[in-house]
Design a protein around this motif. Structure first.
Motif, PDB file in Angstrom:
ATOM      1  N   LEU A 183       1.396   6.701   2.658  1.00  0.00           N
ATOM      2  CA  LEU A 183       2.205   5.410   2.320  1.00  0.00           C
ATOM      3  C   LEU A 183       0.940   4.177   1.959  1.00  0.00           C
ATOM      4  O   LEU A 183       1.250   3.424   0.926  1.00  0.00           O
ATOM      5  N   ILE A 184      -0.099   4.402   2.769  1.00  0.00           N
ATOM      6  CA  ILE A 184      -1.271   3.354   2.178  1.00  0.00           C
ATOM      7  C   ILE A 184      -1.606   3.467   0.735  1.00  0.00           C
ATOM      8  O   ILE A 184      -1.922   2.539   0.115  1.00  0.00           O
ATOM      9  N   ALA A 185      -1.797   4.806   0.332  1.00  0.00           N
ATOM     10  CA  ALA A 185      -2.531   5.043  -0.852  1.00  0.00           C
ATOM     11  C   ALA A 185      -1.309   4.578  -1.893  1.00  0.00           C
ATOM     12  O   ALA A 185      -1.694   4.115  -2.907  1.00  0.00           O
ATOM     13  N   VAL A 186      -0.118   4.730  -1.738  1.00  0.00           N
ATOM     14  CA  VAL A 186       0.903   4.570  -2.546  1.00  0.00           C
ATOM     15  C   VAL A 186       0.899   2.935  -2.716  1.00  0.00           C
ATOM     16  O   VAL A 186       1.210   2.277  -3.799  1.00  0.00           O
ATOM     17  N   LYS A 187       1.008   2.053  -1.558  1.00  0.00           N
ATOM     18  CA  LYS A 187       1.024   0.743  -1.602  1.00  0.00           C
ATOM     19  C   LYS A 187      -0.253   0.433  -2.308  1.00  0.00           C
ATOM     20  O   LYS A 187      -0.186  -0.872  -3.387  1.00  0.00           O
ATOM     21  N   ASP A 188      -1.663   0.784  -2.159  1.00  0.00           N
ATOM     22  CA  ASP A 188      -2.448   0.166  -3.004  1.00  0.00           C
ATOM     23  C   ASP A 188      -2.610   0.552  -4.454  1.00  0.00           C
ATOM     24  O   ASP A 188      -3.012  -0.330  -5.230  1.00  0.00           O
ATOM     25  N   THR A 189      -1.800   1.549  -4.953  1.00  0.00           N
ATOM     26  CA  THR A 189      -1.709   2.126  -6.131  1.00  0.00           C
ATOM     27  C   THR A 189      -0.747   1.022  -6.749  1.00  0.00           C
ATOM     28  O   THR A 189      -1.310   0.487  -7.939  1.00  0.00           O
ATOM     29  N   TYR A 190       0.495   0.755  -6.114  1.00  0.00           N
ATOM     30  CA  TYR A 190       1.013  -0.319  -6.655  1.00  0.00           C
ATOM     31  C   TYR A 190       0.564  -1.800  -6.845  1.00  0.00           C
ATOM     32  O   TYR A 190       0.878  -2.453  -7.877  1.00  0.00           O
TER      33      TYR A 190
END
Length: 355
Positions: free
Chosen positions: A84-91
């Motif tokens: 989830l943290i990785a997806v957040k950073d990507t967005y």
């Protein structure tokens, strides 16, 4: 007050010109350059796909992570939190990136719009067909329900009228003595009998006229070997005198037939003295008169058998098979015995009503 109004009109005209220019630019579909712009759009899309594929391969090689496994949430809460943290950073990194848009001369927007319109039109046509079928079905159901409602209303009104009549009769009878009711019942039965006698007399006269004017000549023609009753409606006395061939055709009436020959033929078919002659000076009876007398005699015998002993189930014994007998059976006025065709009786249509 005049200057602001003029300024407003000028602004409106300027806005209209700019909107028209933008519309002309966006709807500029020159047939000569459409294929060129379409090819250019395809190339742009292919380049964009290649860029995305290259970026994806680079990401795979740098990260060393299985993207297919990372596409699904992990069962481990810690690893799931990292995802989830990785997806957040990507967005967050992709948010400031400008969205890819086709160039100004690209036909991709028009193609996408055409595809959307085509899908909408096809969906609308299917919806129209489906709605039309449902509408037709509902209209048929509505007509059927309206007919049922109309019948129900008629039955309801008839029942109301019947209840009102019965209530009035009950109230009227409750105010009369048994002697008065008996006298009224006797008077009603006498009136009913008088009406029945009058109607029977009228129907008897109508039957006699029918037999005398139409049926007797057709019965005589069938007895002489001619067509069955009903096939030849107008049968003249001269035709009956000449007779019929074996094929049922009328013979020529040029040569007259003597009265003695006709009388012998009448006696042979209908029996001697088929028609009673009160005065010997009267003209000899004809074939139609003999058939008329036979039909009247047969109907009288059948009526006598019907009202005689046997409760309407007795049969009359026939002397011979005649055209009159066959006509009554074909007309469903009489019926043969199930096991003896020489016995006949009238069909008692009113037996069930009397019972």
């Amino acid at each position: 007050m005049v200057q602001p109004h003029s300024k407003t009109i000028q602004e409106i005209r300027r806005y209209f010109k700019e909107a028209r220019a933008l519309q002309d630019d966006s709807m500029d579909f020159d047939a000569s350059s459409t294929e060129t712009r379409l090819a250019q759009t395809v190339k742009e899309l292919q380049v964009r796909v290649q860029e995305q594929q290259a970026a994806l391969e680079k990401l795979r090689s740098q990260s060393g992570v299985d993207l297919e496994a990372a596409a699904y949430a992990s069962q481990d809460p810690r690893q799931k939190l990292q995802q989830l943290i990785a997806v957040k950073d990507t967005y967050k990194r992709l948010k400031p990136t400008a969205t890819f848009l086709p160039t100004q001369g690209s036909v991709l927007p028009a193609l996408l719009a055409a595809r959307t319109l085509q899908q909408n039109v096809q969906g609308t046509k299917e919806a129209i067909d489906s709605t039309q079928a449902q509408l037709t079905k509902k209209e048929a159901t509505l007509r059927r329900e309206e007919a049922n409602l109309h019948d129900a209303n008629l039955l309801t009104q008839a029942m109301k009228n019947r209840i009102e009549r019965l209530s009035a009769q009950h109230e009227d009878r409750s105010q009369k003595t048994p002697a008065q009711l008996a006298r009224e019942l006797i008077a009603a039965k006498r009136a009913q009998k008088g009406n029945c006698d009058t109607e029977m007399h009228r129907l008897g006269e109508a039957m006699n006229n029918f037999i005398n004017d139409y049926l007797s000549s057709m019965l005589a023609a069938e007895e002489l070997g001619g067509p069955v009753v009903g096939d030849m409606l107008d049968v003249e006395d001269d035709t009956l005198a000449a007779g019929f061939t074996r094929k049922g055709r009328a013979k020529s009436t040029k040569k007259p037939v003597s009265d003695k020959t006709r009388q012998r033929r009448i006696d042979h078919i209908w029996g001697p003295k088929a028609v009673a002659v009160e005065d010997e000076e009267e003209e000899p009876s004809t074939e139609a008169e003999a058939a008329d007398a036979e039909m009247r005699q047969l109907i009288g015998d059948l009526f006598a058998t019907l009202i005689g002993p046997g409760a309407g189930k007795a049969y009359f014994q026939l002397v011979r098979d005649s055209a009159a007998t066959r006509f009554l059976v074909r007309a469903k006025i009489a019926q043969f015995h199930p096991r003896d065709a020489r016995k006949l009786r009238l069909i008692d249509f009113g037996r069930e009503l009397d019972d």
